[in-house]
Design an enzyme around this catalytic site. Structure first.
Site, PDB file in Angstrom:
ATOM      1  N   ARG A 179       2.115  15.533  25.991  1.00 39.08           N
ATOM      2  CA  ARG A 179       2.207  15.192  24.567  1.00 39.08           C
ATOM      3  C   ARG A 179       2.041  13.686  24.384  1.00 39.08           C
ATOM      4  O   ARG A 179       1.377  13.229  23.454  1.00 39.08           O
ATOM      5  CB  ARG A 179       3.545  15.647  23.977  1.00 39.08           C
ATOM      6  CG  ARG A 179       3.650  17.143  23.788  1.00 39.08           C
ATOM      7  CD  ARG A 179       4.910  17.534  23.048  1.00 39.08           C
ATOM      8  NE  ARG A 179       4.859  17.135  21.643  1.00 39.08           N
ATOM      9  CZ  ARG A 179       5.905  17.173  20.818  1.00 39.08           C
ATOM     10  NH1 ARG A 179       7.084  17.571  21.267  1.00 39.08           N
ATOM     11  NH2 ARG A 179       5.783  16.804  19.564  1.00 39.08           N
ATOM     12  N   CYS A 237      11.130  10.361  20.441  1.00 39.06           N
ATOM     13  CA  CYS A 237      10.584  11.598  21.005  1.00 39.06           C
ATOM     14  C   CYS A 237       9.784  12.279  19.915  1.00 39.06           C
ATOM     15  O   CYS A 237       9.055  11.601  19.180  1.00 39.06           O
ATOM     16  CB  CYS A 237      11.714  12.484  21.541  1.00 39.06           C
ATOM     17  SG  CYS A 237      12.959  12.893  20.302  1.00 39.06           S
TER      18      CYS A 237
END
Length: 282
Positions: A179, A237
Site C-alpha cells: 500500500r 496509516c
C-alpha cells in the site's frame, strides 16, 4: 498529565497489576476492542469469549467520529463524546486501563494511545487474547457508569496534514509495504504515500507469536529507519488506527517526540491538492 504505566504490558504484568490494584482498593479496567475493517469482528466475537470482567468498546462508534473526506475514515471523536464512551465503559478518574483485542494489537492500540494521549494510565496487552492462558467469560459486562470528564486532545500528541507536509518531522507510514508503494489501494481515494515518508509497517513491531518486541528491539528497528531523539516523528496509516500501534511502540522504545496524524492516508489522499509519491522508500 502523563501516564505512569508502560505503554505495553504482558500477561504476567497484567496479573500482577490486578493483584496490586485489588490490594489497594483501586479499580483496573479491562477494555476489549474487537474490530475488523470488514465487520467480521465486533461485539459478537467479544460475547464468544473475553477476559473476565472486560467491557466491550466499539472502535467505529466510540473511538472515532463519523468519517468525512476532510478528516479521514476514523477521525478522533469530540472530547465530550469520547468521555461519554469511557463513562459508559465504567472508566473512573485516576484509574488504570488495560486494552486488548484478538488480532495484532492495532484496534486495542488505538484506544490505549487515545487514553495515554489524554493523560490516563493505560496500556495495550501484548499478544492480546491469544496470550491469555486463563478462563474466558461470555457475559455482556455492563459496569456502573464511570466519572471521567472530557479532556481536549493535546496538540503535542496530534499532527495536522499541514504539519505533515511541512517536512520538519520524520514522517512514518505504518501501512503494509504494497500500500505504501502504491501497488494496491483497497480503501482510499488514491494509491501511494506522503512524499518523503518512510515505511515502517506496524506488523514489524511484533514477533512470530504476535507479541510486541522488547523496548531494545523496537529501538533498534526505529533507529535503523532514521528515528532520532532530536527530531520529531509523525506517524500515519490508513485511518489513524494502526499508526497508534507504531506510536505506542515508539514510546516503548523511549522516543518522546512522537505525534499521530489521525486523518492519515484517508484524509491526505482525498485532497487533490496533496502530492502523492509511489514506489519504495528513497
Amino acid at each position: 498529565m502523563t501516564a505512569a504505566l508502560p505503554p505495553i504490558i504482558d500477561v504476567p504484568q497484567l496479573r500482577a497489576l490486578r493483584e496490586q490494584r485489588a490490594a489497594q482498593g483501586r479499580p483496573l479496567h479491562l477494555l476489549d476492542v474487537r474490530w475488523a475493517l470488514d465487520g467480521s469482528k465486533g461485539r459478537h466475537t467479544y460475547l464468544a469469549g473475553h477476559l473476565p470482567e472486560a467491557v466491550y468498546v466499539d472502535l467505529d462508534t466510540e473511538l472515532a467520529a463519523p468519517a468525512r473526506p476532510a478528516a479521514g475514515r476514523h477521525p478522533l471523536p469530540r472530547p465530550e463524546d469520547f468521555a461519554a464512551s469511557l463513562r459508559r465503559a465504567g472508566v473512573t478518574e485516576g484509574a488504570t486501563a488495560v486494552v486488548y483485542d484478538d488480532a495484532d494489537g492495532a484496534p486495542a492500540g488505538r484506544l490505549a494511545w487515545m487514553l495515554r494521549a489524554l493523560g490516563h494510565d493505560a496500556a495495550v496487552l501484548s499478544g492480546g487474547l491469544g496470550a491469555w492462558d486463563g478462563p474466558l467469560e461470555t457475559d455482556d459486562v455492563q459496569p456502573a457508569p464511570g466519572d471521567v470528564t472530557a479532556r481536549d486532545w493535546p496538540e503535542r500528541r496530534i499532527a495536522s496534514a499541514d504539519e505533515v507536509a511541512a517536512g520538519d518531522a520524520l514522517v512514518v507510514d505504518a501501512r503494509a509495504p504494497e500500500r505504501y508503494r502504491g501497488e494496491v489501494e483497497p480503501v482510499d481515494p488514491r494509491a501511494g504515500h506522503v512524499p518523503g515518508a518512510v515505511n515502517l509497517p506496524f506488523s514489524g513491531n511484533l514477533d512470530e507469536q504476535g507479541r510486541f518486541l522488547t523496548p531494545a528491539e523496537l529501538r533498534r528497528r526505529f533507529e535503523d529507519a532514521g528515528v532520532r531523539e532530536d527530531r520529531e516523528t509523525i506517524v500515519y496509516c490508513g485511518s489513524g488506527v494502526t499508526a497508534a500501534h507504531d506510536a505506542l511502540a515508539l514510546e516503548s522504545a523511549g522516543f518522546g517526540r512522537v505525534r499521530l496524524f489521525p486523518g492519515s492516508w484517508s484524509q491526505w489522499s482525498a485532497d487533490p491538492e496533496r502530492p502523492v509519491a509511489v514506489g519504495p522508500t528513497p
